[in-house]
Design a protein around this motif. Structure first.
Motif, PDB file in Angstrom:
ATOM      1  N   GLN A 105       0.810  -1.221   0.000  1.00  0.00           N
ATOM      2  CA  GLN A 105       0.000   0.000   0.000  1.00  0.00           C
ATOM      3  C   GLN A 105       0.851   1.283   0.000  1.00  0.00           C
ATOM      4  OE1 GLN A 105      -3.127  -0.113   2.955  1.00  0.00           O
ATOM      5  NE2 GLN A 105      -3.721  -2.200   2.424  1.00  0.00           N
ATOM      6  N   PHE A 126      -0.228  -9.633 -10.972  1.00  0.00           N
ATOM      7  CA  PHE A 126      -1.414  -8.841 -10.650  1.00  0.00           C
ATOM      8  C   PHE A 126      -1.708  -8.852  -9.149  1.00  0.00           C
ATOM      9  CE2 PHE A 126      -3.060  -9.862 -15.175  1.00  0.00           C
ATOM     10  CZ  PHE A 126      -2.360  -8.786 -15.689  1.00  0.00           C
ATOM     11  N   ILE A 127      -1.472  -9.974  -8.513  1.00  0.00           N
ATOM     12  CA  ILE A 127      -1.664 -10.062  -7.060  1.00  0.00           C
ATOM     13  C   ILE A 127      -0.683  -9.137  -6.342  1.00  0.00           C
ATOM     14  CG2 ILE A 127      -1.360 -11.578  -5.047  1.00  0.00           C
ATOM     15  CD1 ILE A 127      -2.444 -13.878  -6.782  1.00  0.00           C
ATOM     16  N   LYS A 130      -1.585  -5.493  -6.710  1.00  0.00           N
ATOM     17  CA  LYS A 130      -2.671  -5.148  -5.788  1.00  0.00           C
ATOM     18  C   LYS A 130      -2.129  -4.957  -4.378  1.00  0.00           C
ATOM     19  CE  LYS A 130      -6.941  -6.504  -6.359  1.00  0.00           C
ATOM     20  NZ  LYS A 130      -7.771  -5.293  -6.111  1.00  0.00           N
ATOM     21  N   ARG A 131      -1.106  -5.730  -4.017  1.00  0.00           N
ATOM     22  CA  ARG A 131      -0.492  -5.607  -2.677  1.00  0.00           C
ATOM     23  C   ARG A 131       0.151  -4.240  -2.479  1.00  0.00           C
ATOM     24  NH1 ARG A 131       4.558  -5.737  -0.818  1.00  0.00           N
ATOM     25  NH2 ARG A 131       5.417  -6.298  -2.866  1.00  0.00           N
ATOM     26  N   MET A 133      -0.513  -1.445  -4.068  1.00  0.00           N
ATOM     27  CA  MET A 133      -1.406  -0.306  -4.262  1.00  0.00           C
ATOM     28  C   MET A 133      -2.250  -0.045  -3.013  1.00  0.00           C
ATOM     29  SD  MET A 133      -2.904  -0.220  -8.159  1.00  0.00           S
ATOM     30  CE  MET A 133      -3.832  -1.744  -8.010  1.00  0.00           C
ATOM     31  N   ARG A 138      -5.603   1.903  -8.912  1.00  0.00           N
ATOM     32  CA  ARG A 138      -5.967   1.415 -10.239  1.00  0.00           C
ATOM     33  C   ARG A 138      -4.732   0.981 -11.025  1.00  0.00           C
ATOM     34  NH1 ARG A 138     -10.697   1.131 -12.329  1.00  0.00           N
ATOM     35  NH2 ARG A 138     -11.234   1.440 -14.532  1.00  0.00           N
ATOM     36  N   LEU A 139      -4.843  -0.177 -11.638  1.00  0.00           N
ATOM     37  CA  LEU A 139      -3.808  -0.696 -12.531  1.00  0.00           C
ATOM     38  C   LEU A 139      -4.231  -0.399 -13.965  1.00  0.00           C
ATOM     39  CD1 LEU A 139      -1.434  -2.501 -13.527  1.00  0.00           C
ATOM     40  CD2 LEU A 139      -2.940  -4.486 -13.159  1.00  0.00           C
ATOM     41  N   LEU A 178      -6.747 -11.455 -13.954  1.00  0.00           N
ATOM     42  CA  LEU A 178      -7.118 -10.311 -13.112  1.00  0.00           C
ATOM     43  C   LEU A 178      -8.202 -10.698 -12.109  1.00  0.00           C
ATOM     44  CD1 LEU A 178      -7.099  -7.591 -15.913  1.00  0.00           C
ATOM     45  CD2 LEU A 178      -5.674  -7.523 -13.848  1.00  0.00           C
ATOM     46  N   TYR A 183      -9.274  -8.554  -8.801  1.00  0.00           N
ATOM     47  CA  TYR A 183      -9.774  -7.317  -9.420  1.00  0.00           C
ATOM     48  C   TYR A 183     -11.233  -7.531  -9.825  1.00  0.00           C
ATOM     49  CZ  TYR A 183      -4.861  -5.984  -9.703  1.00  0.00           C
ATOM     50  OH  TYR A 183      -3.555  -5.673  -9.397  1.00  0.00           O
ATOM     51  N   SER A 257      -9.288  -2.439 -11.173  1.00  0.00           N
ATOM     52  CA  SER A 257      -9.160  -2.082  -9.752  1.00  0.00           C
ATOM     53  C   SER A 257      -9.935  -3.075  -8.903  1.00  0.00           C
ATOM     54  CB  SER A 257      -9.677  -0.657  -9.500  1.00  0.00           C
ATOM     55  OG  SER A 257     -11.016  -0.537  -9.908  1.00  0.00           O
TER      56      SER A 257
END
Length: 257
Positions: A105, A126-127, A130-131, A133, A138-139, A178, A183, A257
């Motif tokens: 984050q 992708f995982i 997400k970690r 962010m 948003r990716l 995703l 997501y 996202s």
């Protein structure tokens, strides 16, 4: 996909000095990628994943700061740093997109222009994105689809049974990766770009100068003979129109996202 990460790193490092001279498609796609999002809402820390020589990094700086520029090839990263030497709000990381050296984050958004196709395990990527962010991050990325370089692939298939051209994931596969990574809001847009060349050798020279060599584990280790090369070129030449030979690039642009 059975990609050779050491070869990927070596290939893009070697292409650093020639990349900008032949990366027209990469710039076109990068601008199109930014055009798919509401740039007025860009804010906070952004990660440019696979920054290359810094084209998207430079574009993102016009919308938000600070930027973290990350690339697997140190010479690419050094070029970005040189170009943006007068910009204080950029930090640089030489790292693999599949092993992000970032705490959880810490970024508000992740952008990647034509880089994630060189990752082996996209679901894991992708995982991990997400970690790193923050919640609500948003990716946004572009990547090549399976129709990319279909003319070159077909021409080589007429010569032997080895894989000379990399495979790329489809829209459906990317969506599944995703979704498996958690997501829930996914928007995908696909577009075909046709680049034209004076010769097949000119296309192959461009691929070399951009660093996009065949990087497949287990590919044919034998030297391609002159006869094999001539046969491949002759097959490819059937696509020639108006004194130019085409090369198809399927570009998939994703916001998730």
């Amino acid at each position: 996909m059975p990609l050779d990460k050491a070869k990927i790193k070596q290939s893009f490092a070697a292409a650093a000095v020639t990349y900008d001279g032949v990366a027209a498609l990469q710039r076109i796609v990068g601008r199109a990628l930014l055009g798919t999002i509401d740039t007025e809402k860009l804010a906070g820390t952004l990660l440019d994943l696979g920054c290359g020589t810094g084209f998207l990094t430079s574009e993102l700086l016009g919308f938000a700061q600070p930027i973290v520029a990350l690339d697997i090839a140190l010479p690419m990263l050094q070029l970005t740093r040189t170009k943006l030497a007068d910009t204080p709000n950029v930090s640089y990381l030489c790292a693999d997109a599949e092993q992000l050296p970032l705490a959880g984050q810490v970024v508000d958004g992740v952008f990647s222009n034509l880089a994630l196709q060189w990752c082996i395990n996209l679901e894991a990527v992708f995982i991990d994105i997400k970690r790193v962010m923050k919640p609500g991050g948003r990716l946004v990325f572009s990547t090549f689809g399976p129709q990319t370089l279909q003319e070159l692939k077909a021409a080589w298939a007429d010569v032997d049974d080895y894989q000379h051209v990399n495979d790329f994931y489809s829209e459906q596969q990317l969506t599944r990766f995703l979704q498996l990574a958690g997501y829930t809001e996914i928007k995908i847009e696909t577009k075909l770009y046709i680049s034209n060349y004076g010769s097949v050798l000119a296309l192959m020279k461009e691929l070399k100068h951009i660093g996009a060599h065949n990087m497949i584990v287990g590919r044919n280790k034998n030297i391609t003979t002159k006869t094999q090369m001539q046969r491949m070129i002759a097959t490819y030449e059937r696509h020639r129109t108006d004194d130019r030979v085409p090369a198809t690039y399927e570009v998939i642009m994703v916001a998730a996202s």
